[in-house]
Design a protein around this motif. Structure first.
Motif, mmCIF file in Angstrom:
data_model
loop_
_atom_site.group_PDB
_atom_site.id
_atom_site.type_symbol
_atom_site.label_atom_id
_atom_site.label_comp_id
_atom_site.label_asym_id
_atom_site.label_seq_id
_atom_site.Cartn_x
_atom_site.Cartn_y
_atom_site.Cartn_z
ATOM 1 N N ARG A 33 126.443 -9.057 44.889
ATOM 2 C CA ARG A 33 127.222 -7.836 44.634
ATOM 3 C C ARG A 33 128.662 -8.169 44.252
ATOM 4 O O ARG A 33 129.224 -7.545 43.356
ATOM 5 C CB ARG A 33 127.181 -6.930 45.867
ATOM 6 N N SER A 34 129.242 -9.169 44.921
ATOM 7 C CA SER A 34 130.637 -9.517 44.615
ATOM 8 C C SER A 34 130.771 -9.997 43.175
ATOM 9 O O SER A 34 131.736 -9.657 42.475
ATOM 10 C CB SER A 34 131.153 -10.573 45.585
ATOM 11 N N THR A 35 129.783 -10.755 42.717
ATOM 12 C CA THR A 35 129.808 -11.247 41.332
ATOM 13 C C THR A 35 129.689 -10.085 40.364
ATOM 14 O O THR A 35 130.444 -9.992 39.383
ATOM 15 C CB THR A 35 128.656 -12.244 41.094
ATOM 16 N N PHE A 36 128.754 -9.181 40.649
ATOM 17 C CA PHE A 36 128.562 -8.037 39.758
ATOM 18 C C PHE A 36 129.818 -7.195 39.674
ATOM 19 O O PHE A 36 130.244 -6.812 38.583
ATOM 20 C CB PHE A 36 127.395 -7.156 40.223
ATOM 21 N N TYR A 37 130.431 -6.890 40.809
ATOM 22 C CA TYR A 37 131.603 -6.015 40.787
ATOM 23 C C TYR A 37 132.810 -6.704 40.150
ATOM 24 O O TYR A 37 133.677 -6.042 39.570
ATOM 25 C CB TYR A 37 131.904 -5.488 42.190
ATOM 26 N N THR A 38 132.865 -8.021 40.219
ATOM 27 C CA THR A 38 133.915 -8.747 39.480
ATOM 28 C C THR A 38 133.705 -8.559 37.985
ATOM 29 O O THR A 38 134.654 -8.281 37.239
ATOM 30 C CB THR A 38 133.882 -10.245 39.840
ATOM 31 N N TRP A 39 132.441 -8.712 37.544
ATOM 32 C CA TRP A 39 132.128 -8.486 36.122
ATOM 33 C C TRP A 39 132.436 -7.060 35.723
ATOM 34 O O TRP A 39 132.989 -6.803 34.662
ATOM 35 C CB TRP A 39 130.650 -8.755 35.840
ATOM 36 N N TYR A 40 132.067 -6.124 36.580
ATOM 37 C CA TYR A 40 132.224 -4.703 36.262
ATOM 38 C C TYR A 40 133.703 -4.325 36.126
ATOM 39 O O TYR A 40 134.089 -3.583 35.215
ATOM 40 C CB TYR A 40 131.539 -3.856 37.346
ATOM 41 N N ASP A 41 134.546 -4.879 37.025
ATOM 42 C CA ASP A 41 135.990 -4.629 36.923
ATOM 43 C C ASP A 41 136.561 -5.198 35.629
ATOM 44 O O ASP A 41 137.370 -4.554 34.947
ATOM 45 C CB ASP A 41 136.725 -5.238 38.119
ATOM 46 N N LYS A 42 136.130 -6.405 35.285
ATOM 47 C CA LYS A 42 136.599 -7.009 34.031
ATOM 48 C C LYS A 42 136.150 -6.179 32.833
ATOM 49 O O LYS A 42 136.907 -5.977 31.889
ATOM 50 C CB LYS A 42 136.082 -8.448 33.885
ATOM 51 N N TYR A 43 134.919 -5.701 32.874
ATOM 52 C CA TYR A 43 134.382 -4.897 31.773
ATOM 53 C C TYR A 43 135.140 -3.591 31.624
ATOM 54 O O TYR A 43 135.467 -3.175 30.510
ATOM 55 C CB TYR A 43 132.894 -4.631 32.015
ATOM 56 N N GLN A 44 135.458 -2.935 32.736
ATOM 57 C CA GLN A 44 136.180 -1.659 32.669
ATOM 58 C C GLN A 44 137.614 -1.830 32.189
ATOM 59 O O GLN A 44 138.137 -0.970 31.490
ATOM 60 C CB GLN A 44 136.163 -0.980 34.036
ATOM 61 N N THR A 45 138.257 -2.938 32.554
ATOM 62 C CA THR A 45 139.656 -3.119 32.147
ATOM 63 C C THR A 45 139.797 -3.744 30.760
ATOM 64 O O THR A 45 140.705 -3.384 30.022
ATOM 65 C CB THR A 45 140.410 -4.012 33.156
ATOM 66 N N GLY A 46 138.894 -4.673 30.392
ATOM 67 C CA GLY A 46 139.086 -5.387 29.138
ATOM 68 C C GLY A 46 137.949 -5.284 28.150
ATOM 69 O O GLY A 46 138.013 -5.870 27.065
ATOM 70 N N GLY A 47 136.875 -4.606 28.507
ATOM 71 C CA GLY A 47 135.750 -4.479 27.588
ATOM 72 C C GLY A 47 134.875 -5.717 27.592
ATOM 73 O O GLY A 47 134.918 -6.547 28.497
ATOM 74 N N VAL A 48 134.063 -5.833 26.562
ATOM 75 C CA VAL A 48 133.100 -6.935 26.465
ATOM 76 C C VAL A 48 133.810 -8.282 26.365
ATOM 77 O O VAL A 48 133.339 -9.290 26.909
ATOM 78 C CB VAL A 48 132.164 -6.719 25.249
ATOM 79 N N ASP A 49 134.943 -8.328 25.691
ATOM 80 C CA ASP A 49 135.669 -9.597 25.532
ATOM 81 C C ASP A 49 136.122 -10.172 26.872
ATOM 82 O O ASP A 49 136.231 -11.383 27.030
ATOM 83 C CB ASP A 49 136.878 -9.410 24.625
#
Length: 165
Positions: A33-49
């Protein structure tokens, strides 16, 4: 396991569109879950890049000599070309109050093609010493460049000895 950005995005979309709670979906996918939410935060703030992995290298090497100091060392070498890298390191440390080692100065000068090859004196080994010794303690140190080693190798005898052993 590292995932490329496209797979991270696909996992995010799967969790968003799943009819199961996020925790259960992540358990079934085997994603912490921690890995997923790290990805999700990055995706919401910076998009796919933002999901792309970045190389983990330090911004600056801790012991790198600053460029202006490197320039000063090269300038000193150009001003006094007769000095060796060791002498340049000592002179620079004494005058500029900034310590640099002989190895650093040598590598820096070599990178700028300022190292001249030393003048080699070719010495041919002789069959015997020029100055003969007259007492046992006179020959207490010898430079091996002056010794001539003559070796006779009988390959057939060596081959026979290795076959016996």
């Amino acid at each position: 396991m590292r995932y490329p950005a496209s797979e991270k995005l696909e996992i995010i979309r799967l969790v968003e569109q799943s009819y199961l709670p996020a925790n259960q979906t992540l358990d079934r996918l085997g994603i912490p879950r921690s890995t997923f939410y790290t990805w999700y935060d990055k995706y919401q703030t910076g998009g796919v890049d933002a999901l792309e992995d970045k190389a983990s290298m330090p911004a600056r090497v801790w012991n790198r000599i600053p460029d202006d100091v490197r320039g000063q060392i090269v300038d000193l070498a150009l001003e006094e070309p007769e000095l060796s890298p060791r002498e340049l390191a000592v002179r620079f440390t004494d005058t500029k109050r900034y310590f640099v080692s002989e190895a650093i100065v040598y590598r820096l000068l070599k990178a700028h093609d300022l190292i001249t090859s030393p003048a080699f004196v070719v010495i041919k080994a002789a069959d015997e010493f020029k100055e003969k010794t007259t007492a046992p303690n006179q020959l207490w140190q010898t430079d091996f460049t002056y010794l001539k080693v003559i070796m006779f190798v009988d390959f057939h005898r060596e081959l026979a000895l290795t076959q016996i052993c």
